[in-house]
Design a protein around this motif. Sequence first.
Motif, mmCIF file in Angstrom:
data_model
loop_
_atom_site.group_PDB
_atom_site.id
_atom_site.type_symbol
_atom_site.label_atom_id
_atom_site.label_comp_id
_atom_site.label_asym_id
_atom_site.label_seq_id
_atom_site.Cartn_x
_atom_site.Cartn_y
_atom_site.Cartn_z
ATOM 1 N N SER A 62 32.121 42.072 40.511
ATOM 2 C CA SER A 62 32.388 43.364 39.862
ATOM 3 C C SER A 62 33.847 43.548 39.486
ATOM 4 C CB SER A 62 31.950 44.510 40.784
ATOM 5 O OG SER A 62 32.673 44.473 42.008
ATOM 6 N N SER A 63 34.712 42.630 39.875
ATOM 7 C CA SER A 63 36.136 42.755 39.520
ATOM 8 C C SER A 63 36.299 42.563 38.023
ATOM 9 C CB SER A 63 36.968 41.716 40.275
ATOM 10 O OG SER A 63 36.858 41.907 41.665
ATOM 11 N N PRO A 64 37.023 43.459 37.326
ATOM 12 C CA PRO A 64 37.158 43.340 35.870
ATOM 13 C C PRO A 64 38.112 42.211 35.497
ATOM 14 C CG PRO A 64 38.464 45.181 36.659
ATOM 15 C CD PRO A 64 37.713 44.662 37.857
ATOM 16 N N HIS A 65 37.903 41.677 34.299
ATOM 17 C CA HIS A 65 38.778 40.598 33.821
ATOM 18 C C HIS A 65 40.139 41.114 33.373
ATOM 19 C CE1 HIS A 65 38.613 41.534 29.460
ATOM 20 N NE2 HIS A 65 37.422 42.041 29.757
ATOM 21 N N VAL A 66 40.271 42.437 33.259
ATOM 22 C CA VAL A 66 41.560 42.994 32.856
ATOM 23 C C VAL A 66 42.625 42.713 33.907
ATOM 24 C CG1 VAL A 66 41.195 45.272 33.880
ATOM 25 C CG2 VAL A 66 42.642 45.048 31.859
ATOM 26 N N THR A 67 42.211 42.401 35.123
ATOM 27 C CA THR A 67 43.182 42.055 36.163
ATOM 28 C C THR A 67 43.991 40.830 35.766
ATOM 29 O OG1 THR A 67 41.631 42.908 37.812
ATOM 30 C CG2 THR A 67 43.442 41.542 38.614
ATOM 31 N N PHE A 68 43.334 39.857 35.155
ATOM 32 C CA PHE A 68 44.044 38.649 34.730
ATOM 33 C C PHE A 68 44.977 38.949 33.553
ATOM 34 C CE2 PHE A 68 40.203 37.201 36.831
ATOM 35 C CZ PHE A 68 40.679 36.206 37.660
ATOM 36 N N LEU A 69 44.578 39.864 32.690
ATOM 37 C CA LEU A 69 45.459 40.241 31.581
ATOM 38 C C LEU A 69 46.715 40.931 32.101
ATOM 39 C CD1 LEU A 69 42.829 41.554 29.001
ATOM 40 C CD2 LEU A 69 43.873 39.284 29.152
ATOM 41 N N VAL A 70 46.543 41.779 33.116
ATOM 42 C CA VAL A 70 47.716 42.412 33.727
ATOM 43 C C VAL A 70 48.616 41.359 34.374
ATOM 44 C CG1 VAL A 70 48.478 44.029 35.502
ATOM 45 C CG2 VAL A 70 46.537 44.612 34.048
ATOM 46 N N GLY A 71 47.996 40.367 35.019
ATOM 47 C CA GLY A 71 48.786 39.295 35.617
ATOM 48 C C GLY A 71 49.551 38.503 34.573
#
Length: 258
Positions: A62-71
């Motif tokens: 359920s973790s969104p992929h936007v986390t990687f974009l923020v990283g």
Amino acid sequence: MRPTARDNEALKPLPISDTAMVHLYRGELGRSDNWRTRLDTTTNWALTTTAAVISFGFANTSSPHVTFLVGIWMVISFLLIEARRYRYYDLWNRRVRLLEDGYWAPMLRHEPVDPDSLRELAQELARPQLQLSLISAISTRLNRAYGPILIVLLLSWFVKVYSHPQAPGTFQEFVERAHVGPVPGELIMSLIAGMSLLAIYMFVSSFFVRAPLGELRSRPRGRRAALWESFYRPYALNRARRRAPRPPPASPPLPPEL
């Protein structure tokens, strides 16, 4: 009004002592080490952020992929900060290299000092200014540290979008998964593709442009010889070149005896 003898003595250049050069070299070397430590600090921030983003992004489906974009955005911010710090590090390291190449190396070879290097050093001391451009600094840091970090984040983002919660049936479905809120997936994919092409261009160009003055690189040799000798001769890539001994100066001819 004619200058007096005292004024003439004051206008004479003072001799450069070895003690003064030692203190100058020690001070410039300390500045260079301090800014080199700041570079390591920024790289540690990028590595810590990358590890935290990957751990959180793959913790559950359920973790969104936007986390990687923020990283990715944070690592690029660290890259820009480190490029600015690297330009200041190049300023102080350039002075150290001018001292080593123009003063200490000739002394060890029992040769006169290099006036061109010392003249350039005097100009740097009188009017210090940044010599390395921002683009060159970014390319060098991409080559040294940030290229692999960004590759890991981009591959992690691709795996997250592709495999969670399940593999897409078509390419259009994969593109639609890349959306972030109201921003469509086509725009996100275009931005990532453009950023990747720019980073690849700067990474590859760093191998062909002239390296900064204080940057250490191996000497260019044949690819096969360099790859083969690196396995069994660890110092084959950095073999020191021996200088041919200079002939002694010719003595002037003696005047004929009367």
